[in-house]
Design a protein around this motif. Structure first.
Motif, PDB file in Angstrom:
ATOM      1  N   LYS A 128      -4.334   3.050  -5.502  1.00  0.00           N
ATOM      2  CA  LYS A 128      -4.124   1.481  -3.844  1.00  0.00           C
ATOM      3  C   LYS A 128      -2.418   1.173  -4.450  1.00  0.00           C
ATOM      4  N   LEU A 129      -1.858   2.229  -5.488  1.00  0.00           N
ATOM      5  CA  LEU A 129      -0.648   1.193  -6.309  1.00  0.00           C
ATOM      6  C   LEU A 129       0.551   2.063  -4.519  1.00  0.00           C
ATOM      7  N   PRO A 130       0.374   2.885  -4.359  1.00  0.00           N
ATOM      8  CA  PRO A 130       0.745   3.086  -2.744  1.00  0.00           C
ATOM      9  C   PRO A 130       1.448   2.198  -2.103  1.00  0.00           C
ATOM     10  N   MET A 131       0.048   1.273  -1.646  1.00  0.00           N
ATOM     11  CA  MET A 131      -0.479   0.721  -0.344  1.00  0.00           C
ATOM     12  C   MET A 131       0.782  -0.908  -1.095  1.00  0.00           C
ATOM     13  N   ILE A 132       0.673  -1.324  -3.110  1.00  0.00           N
ATOM     14  CA  ILE A 132       1.385  -2.789  -2.742  1.00  0.00           C
ATOM     15  C   ILE A 132       2.552  -1.850  -2.274  1.00  0.00           C
ATOM     16  N   THR A 133       3.445  -0.756  -2.607  1.00  0.00           N
ATOM     17  CA  THR A 133       4.536  -0.892  -2.029  1.00  0.00           C
ATOM     18  C   THR A 133       5.044  -0.843  -0.507  1.00  0.00           C
ATOM     19  N   LEU A 134       3.843  -0.321   0.017  1.00  0.00           N
ATOM     20  CA  LEU A 134       4.298  -0.565   1.775  1.00  0.00           C
ATOM     21  C   LEU A 134       3.701  -1.916   2.522  1.00  0.00           C
ATOM     22  N   ALA A 135       2.792  -2.931   1.687  1.00  0.00           N
ATOM     23  CA  ALA A 135       2.621  -4.081   1.921  1.00  0.00           C
ATOM     24  C   ALA A 135       4.153  -4.820   1.681  1.00  0.00           C
ATOM     25  N   THR A 136       4.458  -4.814   0.425  1.00  0.00           N
ATOM     26  CA  THR A 136       6.138  -5.333   0.179  1.00  0.00           C
ATOM     27  C   THR A 136       6.921  -4.728   1.357  1.00  0.00           C
ATOM     28  N   GLY A 137       6.830  -3.689   1.320  1.00  0.00           N
ATOM     29  CA  GLY A 137       8.241  -3.606   2.803  1.00  0.00           C
ATOM     30  C   GLY A 137       7.893  -3.988   3.796  1.00  0.00           C
ATOM     31  N   VAL A 138       7.054  -4.453   4.499  1.00  0.00           N
ATOM     32  CA  VAL A 138       6.272  -5.336   5.200  1.00  0.00           C
ATOM     33  C   VAL A 138       7.129  -6.688   5.293  1.00  0.00           C
ATOM     34  N   GLU A 249       0.630  -3.071  10.390  1.00  0.00           N
ATOM     35  CA  GLU A 249       1.814  -3.596  10.098  1.00  0.00           C
ATOM     36  C   GLU A 249       3.049  -2.507  10.069  1.00  0.00           C
ATOM     37  N   TRP A 250       2.620  -2.102   9.144  1.00  0.00           N
ATOM     38  CA  TRP A 250       3.658  -0.939   8.246  1.00  0.00           C
ATOM     39  C   TRP A 250       3.971   0.000   9.630  1.00  0.00           C
ATOM     40  N   ARG A 251       2.861   0.160   9.895  1.00  0.00           N
ATOM     41  CA  ARG A 251       3.153   1.349  11.460  1.00  0.00           C
ATOM     42  C   ARG A 251       4.174   1.036  12.343  1.00  0.00           C
ATOM     43  N   LYS A 252       3.675  -0.125  12.818  1.00  0.00           N
ATOM     44  CA  LYS A 252       4.927  -1.510  13.634  1.00  0.00           C
ATOM     45  C   LYS A 252       6.232  -1.616  13.224  1.00  0.00           C
ATOM     46  N   TYR A 253       6.295  -0.517  11.671  1.00  0.00           N
ATOM     47  CA  TYR A 253       7.727  -1.355  11.367  1.00  0.00           C
ATOM     48  C   TYR A 253       8.103   0.271  11.069  1.00  0.00           C
ATOM     49  N   SER A 254       7.741   1.021  11.039  1.00  0.00           N
ATOM     50  CA  SER A 254       8.273   2.642  10.878  1.00  0.00           C
ATOM     51  C   SER A 254       9.329   3.344  11.478  1.00  0.00           C
ATOM     52  N   TYR A 255      10.307   3.755  10.436  1.00  0.00           N
ATOM     53  CA  TYR A 255      11.373   4.020  10.822  1.00  0.00           C
ATOM     54  C   TYR A 255      11.310   5.424  10.129  1.00  0.00           C
ATOM     55  N   SER A 256      10.438   6.490   9.677  1.00  0.00           N
ATOM     56  CA  SER A 256      10.268   7.870   9.851  1.00  0.00           C
ATOM     57  C   SER A 256       8.605   8.476  10.497  1.00  0.00           C
ATOM     58  N   ILE A 257       7.728   7.886  11.339  1.00  0.00           N
ATOM     59  CA  ILE A 257       7.026   8.144  12.146  1.00  0.00           C
ATOM     60  C   ILE A 257       7.818   8.708  13.343  1.00  0.00           C
ATOM     61  N   GLY A 258       7.485  10.495  13.443  1.00  0.00           N
ATOM     62  CA  GLY A 258       8.178  10.632  14.513  1.00  0.00           C
ATOM     63  C   GLY A 258       9.612  11.957  14.343  1.00  0.00           C
ATOM     64  N   LYS A 259       9.762  11.480  13.045  1.00  0.00           N
ATOM     65  CA  LYS A 259      11.151  12.064  12.901  1.00  0.00           C
ATOM     66  C   LYS A 259      10.780  13.527  12.752  1.00  0.00           C
ATOM     67  N   ILE A 260      11.557  14.039  12.566  1.00  0.00           N
ATOM     68  CA  ILE A 260      11.615  15.460  11.472  1.00  0.00           C
ATOM     69  C   ILE A 260      12.613  15.152   9.632  1.00  0.00           C
ATOM     70  N   VAL A 261      11.610  15.567   8.700  1.00  0.00           N
ATOM     71  CA  VAL A 261      11.884  15.190   7.325  1.00  0.00           C
ATOM     72  C   VAL A 261      11.909  16.300   7.062  1.00  0.00           C
ATOM     73  N   GLU A 262      12.744  16.753   5.412  1.00  0.00           N
ATOM     74  CA  GLU A 262      12.520  16.991   4.446  1.00  0.00           C
ATOM     75  C   GLU A 262      11.851  17.008   3.842  1.00  0.00           C
ATOM     76  N   VAL A 263      10.923  17.344   3.377  1.00  0.00           N
ATOM     77  CA  VAL A 263       9.625  16.763   1.931  1.00  0.00           C
ATOM     78  C   VAL A 263       9.752  17.544   1.122  1.00  0.00           C
ATOM     79  N   ARG A 264      10.463  16.355  -0.064  1.00  0.00           N
ATOM     80  CA  ARG A 264      10.703  17.346  -1.133  1.00  0.00           C
ATOM     81  C   ARG A 264       9.900  16.611  -2.853  1.00  0.00           C
TER      82      ARG A 264
END
Length: 305
Positions: A128-138, A249-264
């Protein structure tokens, strides 16, 4: 951590040069009360009374330490978390001299920014740690909305963007013992009132500040108060298992969804893909060029133009 605590006390002239070597043999936790006392001394820009006078929280920020300068608020938070700091304790500094961001990247923290860490004494599963980061962003975005920033977005997993430039970052660290999470430290940096020209050249182009976006200086103390209130709300939701609402809430504010990305990803070759969304676990769902789907749990996603 030991050297940083000693250097902080030395910088504030709590020790003489003559005694520094002698302190190497002293138990580090013996300095806890001195650090707490230092964190309650008057500061010039970040004002305790301005933050707490209207702070509407039950736990977050009720214990508050403010410093003129530390190397890293996360390091001080780790130290205090082992020395009877309360759940929701907040550490602030007007300046950081050696802060680190995600993946060990340097984080420049001049005067005029908001640099803080929150101590959470909460039994949280590792998954659940990744969810805490997402929640903090919101929580950051909602706080910025209240001071007039209506177009902030969250770039997975931990950056807040305005008009394609970074204005805030989040670093979540877990303190574990025997594979059990004892404490969680959440570091948050917000570029508030300073000229980006004072940053290193490689950061200037991709960084913005709140005063630049709004056209006027902002009240750092007000933003800190607003963020702490928003963070408590969303962490209560987290503790109540409201993960779907957080993701919504996170999806509403997402900058990443719908973008072409390079994943590292760590220990893997990088690849390009299209961001489809985010999973229930907080992983980024990416469609690769060959049509296969990947869940990105850790690593970097570089937005491609």
């Amino acid at each position: 951590m030991r050297n940083e605590i000693i250097n902080l006390l030395k910088k504030e002239e709590k020790f003489s040069e003559k005694t520094i070597d002698e302190l190497r043999d002293v138990e580090i936790n013996d300095f806890a009360e001195m650090i707490k006392d230092l964190g309650q001394q008057p500061t010039e820009y970040i004002k305790r009374e301005e933050i707490v006078k209207d702070l509407n929280t039950e736990q977050i920020g009720k214990e508050l330490y403010i410093f003129k300068e530390v190397m890293s608020t996360n390091t001080v938070a780790k130290f205090l978390s082992a020395n009877h700091a309360e759940n929701g304790c907040v550490i602030l500094s007007e300046k950081q001299s050696n802060a680190k961001g995600r993946l060990g990247k340097s984080w420049e923290s001049p005067l005029g920014g908001i640099w803080l860490s929150i101590i959470l004494k909460s039994q949280v599963d590792h998954s659940k740690l990744p969810m805490i980061t997402l929640a903090t962003g919101v929580a950051v975005v909602k706080a910025l909305e209240k001071v007039g920033i209506t177009n902030a977005e969250i770039k997975w997993p931990n950056d807040i963007m305005i008009n394609g430039k970074k204005v805030s970052g989040i670093l979540t660290e877990a303190i574990t013992k025997f594979n059990t999470i004892e404490n969680i430290i959440i570091g948050v940096g917000i570029d508030a009132n300073f000229d980006v020209d004072i940053l290193s050249k490689e950061l200037q182009e991709g960084t913005t500040t709140l005063d630049t976006e709004l056209g006027h200086r902002v009240d750092e103390n007000e933003i800190i108060r607003l963020f702490l209130e928003e963070f408590e709300k969303i962490f209560i939701l987290f503790n109540d298992g409201g993960f779907e609402q957080i993701l919504k809430e996170w999806r509403k504010y997402s900058y990443s969804i719908g973008k072409i990305v390079e994943v590292r990803e760590p220990f893997n070759k990088s690849y390009d893909g299209y961001v489809l969304g985010i999973s229930r676990e907080g992983a980024l769902v990416v469609e690769k060029i060959d049509g296969t789907l990947e869940k990105v749990i850790s690593g970097e996603c570089i937005i491609k133009n």
